[in-house]
Design an enzyme around this catalytic site. Sequence first.
Site, short mmCIF file in Angstrom:
data_model
loop_
_atom_site.label_atom_id
_atom_site.label_comp_id
_atom_site.label_asym_id
_atom_site.label_seq_id
_atom_site.Cartn_x
_atom_site.Cartn_y
_atom_site.Cartn_z
N LYS A 112 0.92 -1.06 -0.15
CA LYS A 112 -0.07 -0.04 0.07
C LYS A 112 0.93 1.32 0.09
O LYS A 112 0.38 2.40 -0.36
CB LYS A 112 -0.87 0.09 1.21
CG LYS A 112 -1.93 -1.33 1.51
CD LYS A 112 -2.92 -1.30 0.34
CE LYS A 112 -4.16 -1.97 0.67
NZ LYS A 112 -3.90 -3.44 0.91
C1 LIG Z 1 -4.68 -4.76 0.60
C2 LIG Z 1 -3.89 -5.99 0.62
C3 LIG Z 1 -4.12 -6.99 -0.44
C4 LIG Z 1 -5.36 -6.95 -1.37
O1 LIG Z 1 -4.93 -6.10 -2.47
P1 LIG Z 1 -6.22 -5.21 -3.18
O2 LIG Z 1 -5.66 -4.34 -4.01
O3 LIG Z 1 -7.13 -4.90 -2.14
O4 LIG Z 1 -6.59 -6.57 -4.06
C5 LIG Z 1 -3.25 -8.34 -0.41
N1 LIG Z 1 -2.20 -8.14 0.67
C6 LIG Z 1 -2.13 -7.47 1.50
C7 LIG Z 1 -1.03 -7.64 2.38
C8 LIG Z 1 -2.66 -6.13 1.45
O5 LIG Z 1 -2.43 -5.24 2.32
#
Ligand SMILES: *Cc1c(COP(=O)(O)O)cnc(C)c1O
Length: 498
Positions: A112
Amino acid sequence: MQYISTRGQEKKVSASEAIVAGLAPDGGLYVPESFPAWSKERIASLQGLTYAEVAAQVLGDYLTDFTPEELSEITEKAYGSNFSDERIAPLHKISNKEHVLELFYGPTLAFKDFALQILPYLMCASMKKTNERKKVLILVATSGDTGKAALEGFKDVEDTAVMVFYPQNGVSQAQQLQMMTQEGKNVYVCGIEGDFDDAQKGVKRIFSDETMQKKIEKAGYRLSSANSINWGRLVPQIAYYFWTYIQLVQKGTLANGEKINVAVPTGNFGNILAAYYAKRMGLPIERLICASNENHVINDFLKTGQYDRNRPLVKTTSPSMDILVSSNLERMLFELADRNGALVYDWMHALAKQGRYGIGQARNERMLSEFVGGWCDDANVEKVIHTLFNKNHYLMDTHTAIAQALCEAYMEKSGDANHCVVVSTANPYKFAGDVLAALQNGKHIEGDAFVQAEALAKLTNTQIPKEISDLSEKPILFTGVCKPNEMEKIVLEQVKRW
Ligand SMILES: *Cc1c(COP(=O)(O)O)cnc(C)c1O
């Protein structure tokens, strides 16, 4: 480049207007009017560039109301020195054809950060460009990682404030501590007695409530979003797919133009959508492997063409993927509907009313010509982590292990000989308890997040990231918990307090 709403009821807006707004007024998501097309030569020309330079080029084609100079400056600030690995997004080869793309060297140890380290700069510049006089209030619903990444990105950023709601019993202890100890004078964090979908629903409810908006405006704020519904959050994620491809070409693993597959641990469908957009731009991606955990609504959607959220949410060892309503799928639906916003509106209406909708066989088949769905339970996650560590001495987190499992299953079953990039979304120490248990045949040990992390470090002879060990010394600043229907009240109280 202009932006349109997936529900088709809004006028076109510029990139900066889309970023400031977050969600379109008709409830839809902003999407670019068209996709830039990159030739093989243009992709090859990225060789030798830094991560920040690659990102500036990708952003430049979408955020056309930003100058190239602005974008170089912004990408340099976001990706210059905030990541603990100087390659920013390194690749780790685990077999002849499998490569793990490690996206967890940012300040909050999850992918993120790729979007949320840059979004505050994009947001502030967009506010200037659109002459926004009010402060921006970023409202976040998080399944664990977005919350911390948004707090870290927006803390003390002028003319912004950020409020995060997370499911009180739905995140790992390390994730919760990361948020509860957040410093900054413009931040607020609150747990929710409910799951991620309750938090997300609450945020969407506030967004679509005009009286709430007026009250928030009276306090001097305008609402926006740092969830992947915001275009400014999604577009930076396209860049790492180009970066990855170029790394593989530079290493001689791929010939330029050769196809790859990508396997993505999926929750809200943001990350894999960015891969799909990269593909639409011309990046040679053959298959998009969409990996779900036991909350496999998207897998079932891929199999049947029916999206049905009417089922209980299961708590898994991959909490950031414990989601039943994947917001970003709406952008994919828009493409499957040949950009017919009225159709998307009807599906989303049915989803809100009955919790389900169907897209029909032809569209389903079209999606299956590019996407491969699959899911994996917690027992299998354990097995993957354990096997990979024993075989390769490579430690993988619980979310990434799901993509790894599906990548292997797909390669074996299909005989597809393309290289596969497994997208690693989090540092294993964020989920130390479950990763440790995976290495010990499912046996959990007693103790808090730090005890688990230390035991994991000892067993694997790896290092606890500083971002985790430092948490033990930070004071807990946010202990509040509310019911989903109290979110409005909490938001109003807090904006008045600031
Ligand atoms: C947010 C997240 C996901 C999922 O990603 P999306 O873009 O919402 O599909 C998978 N793994 C981790 C560790 C995350 O923080």
